[in-house]
Design an enzyme around this catalytic site. Structure first.
Site, PDB file in Angstrom:
ATOM      1  N   GLU A 214       0.870  -1.173   0.000  1.00  0.00           N
ATOM      2  CA  GLU A 214       0.000   0.000   0.000  1.00  0.00           C
ATOM      3  C   GLU A 214       0.907   1.222   0.000  1.00  0.00           C
ATOM      4  O   GLU A 214       1.447   1.611   1.035  1.00  0.00           O
ATOM      5  CB  GLU A 214      -0.925  -0.016   1.228  1.00  0.00           C
ATOM      6  N   CYS A 248      -1.938   9.484   2.799  1.00  0.00           N
ATOM      7  CA  CYS A 248      -1.507   8.937   1.507  1.00  0.00           C
ATOM      8  C   CYS A 248      -2.519   9.197   0.406  1.00  0.00           C
ATOM      9  O   CYS A 248      -2.148   9.277  -0.766  1.00  0.00           O
ATOM     10  CB  CYS A 248      -1.229   7.439   1.631  1.00  0.00           C
TER      11      CYS A 248
END
Length: 473
Positions: A214, A248
């Site tokens: 991720e 993010c």
């Protein structure tokens, strides 16, 4: 006490031995593990949130409670509700040549899961994968960032009250990062930068450990000329400034129709002032995690200004630069007149800074986005769904969001993850259960052995002629 490499080896052995004795936990056992996790998080919620605040210097307590704790608790409930259905074997068709055999897919635990967690959301990005791992019947070892030491101590203490180290272990320390990635886990999940993600993948390759990555990247936002600028500014300010941009999936930069710049800046400034009337003494406005990240953001702004960009700091109460610097707070900032030569357009920003690029042709924007790495998220602002579908169909990203940013991560039933340079693999939703489960094929052949008809020698087998006539055509 911080963890040493030797302690990691011992923990892994303990977890492997525990899993060998509990290879496929029942649904009831898995729900019980999730219950224990939920009870620990709720019991120690204040200590966990204060520890995150301590690691940051100032982290909005409300953001931690909503964005991290609440998200974890809701995710636990979601997995408890659905895991029995996901655990059911999936019946599969067996070809006529192999009848009367039967087959199905059994979703079984991998074993020991390694979880590498970043500093920006230490609770939700450690517990999110752990919830998926426990729901799938695994044991797990969670490694926290060296920037989350206070949080690590509290989390380790909280989970040790309800789990044996052989079931769930929390580790942290400056000297274990490289060793952790080299451990022979049955599956490894890493959340963090693309640079470190490549290193982790190389480390895992030595053991052929499957990796779920991720990562981040530069997630663009596009505003259509028909979009009310006040609406776009409100939603972008929310996503860009939550956790001071240290997210993010935060919008990294903005494509704005030419001629709309002044209107958008005015709306954005008003929205920021409404949300954060002061910065320095405002507990709702989060600090940058540490001096290294703070200095990086300042460098990006200096580089952009040197190369001709216009910098607009939004500081409603006119807090002094020295006061903000002492507590590592960077004002919400707009940067326009940017170019590809600027570092701010080359690196993931991870801060409360919004570069703006004006455009004339939206198809050129699509082309520009497609020329770069595939982003973790792509956001489009336009109340016309048909035009939104056009953008989605001609671009690639981990997530596509129309008229909203960031909050897709908190949706229990949506998968989360990137594509290409922004990651591989998904978790959250059913995908989280299946990502941490081995899809094991099972085939049962009864006493009647149909394949006897095609055993050698082949020359006299009339059935081969029959096969050719029926199937090889």
């Amino acid at each position: 006490m911080t963890t040493t490499p030797a302690m990691l080896d011992e923990l892994l052995l303990q977890q492997q031995q525990y899993f060998a004795k509990h290879p496929i936990p029942s649904a009831a056992e898995r729900r019980h593990s999730l219950d224990l996790l939920k009870s620990a998080l709720l019991k120690h919620q204040d200590a966990l949130i204060q520890a995150i605040n301590q690691d940051y210097g100032n982290r909005s307590l409300t953001e931690s409670k909503i964005g991290e704790l609440l998200t974890c608790i809701e995710q636990i409930k979601y997995y408890q509700k659905h895991l029995s259905r996901w655990m059911r074997p999936s019946k599969r068709r067996i070809g006529i040549l192999h009848q009367p055999a039967s087959g199905y897919v059994s979703y079984e635990p991998y074993g020991v899961i390694g979880i590498i967690t970043p500093w920006n959301y230490p609770l939700v990005l450690s517990m999110g994968p752990l919830i998926c791992a426990l729901a799938a019947g695994n044991v797990a070892m969670v490694k926290l960032s060296g920037a989350s030491m206070h949080f690590g101590k509290v989390l380790k203490s909280a989970l040790s009250e309800v789990f044996l180290p052989s079931q769930v272990a929390v580790v942290y320390g400056d000297d274990i990062s490289e060793h952790f990635g080299k451990l022979p886990f049955d599956k490894l999940i890493f959340t963090g930068s693309s640079v470190v993600g490549r290193i982790v993948m190389q480390q895992a390759a030595a053991n052929l450990t499957p990796v779920l990555l991720e990562l981040g990247g530069k997630s663009p936002a596009i505003v259509h000329e028909s979009m009310p600028m006040a609406d776009a500014a409100e939603r972008l300010a929310f996503g860009k400034l939550w956790n001071a941009g240290q997210t993010c999936v935060a919008p990294d930069h903005l494509y704005l129709p030419r001629g709309k710049l002044d209107e958008f800046i005015d709306c954005y400034q008003k929205q920021v002032a409404k949300m954060y009337p002061t910065l320095a003494k405002n507990p709702d406005y989060t600090s940058i995690i540490h001096a290294r990240q703070y200095d990086k953001l300042r460098q990006l702004l200096t580089d952009a200004a040197t190369k001709g960009a216009t910098i607009i700091h939004i500081n409603p109460a006119n807090d002094s630069d020295e006061m903000l610097k002492d507590i590592r707070k960077i004002p919400p900032t707009i940067v326009h007149g940017v170019s590809d030569e600027m570092l701010i357009m080359q690196q993931e920003i991870f801060g409360p800074i919004l570069p703006i690029i004006e455009y004339d042709d939206i198809d050129q924007v699509i082309h520009t986005i497609n020329q770069g790495d595939r982003p973790l998220a792509l956001y489009y602002f336009d109340y016309n769904k048909q035009r939104g579908d056009y953008i989605r169909q001609w671009t690639h990203s981990g997530h596509f969001g129309q008229n909203g940013v960031v909050t897709h991560v908190a949706q229990d039933d949506l998968p989360f993850g990137g594509v290409g340079a922004s990651g591989m693999g998904k978790y959250h939703g059913p995908e989280g259960f299946y990502s941490f489960s081995h899809a094991r094929s099972v085939m049962y052949t009864p006493k009647i052995f149909g394949l006897r008809l095609i055993l050698p020698p082949f020359a006299s087998k009339f059935v081969l002629t029959w096969i050719e006539r029926l199937f090889l055509r």
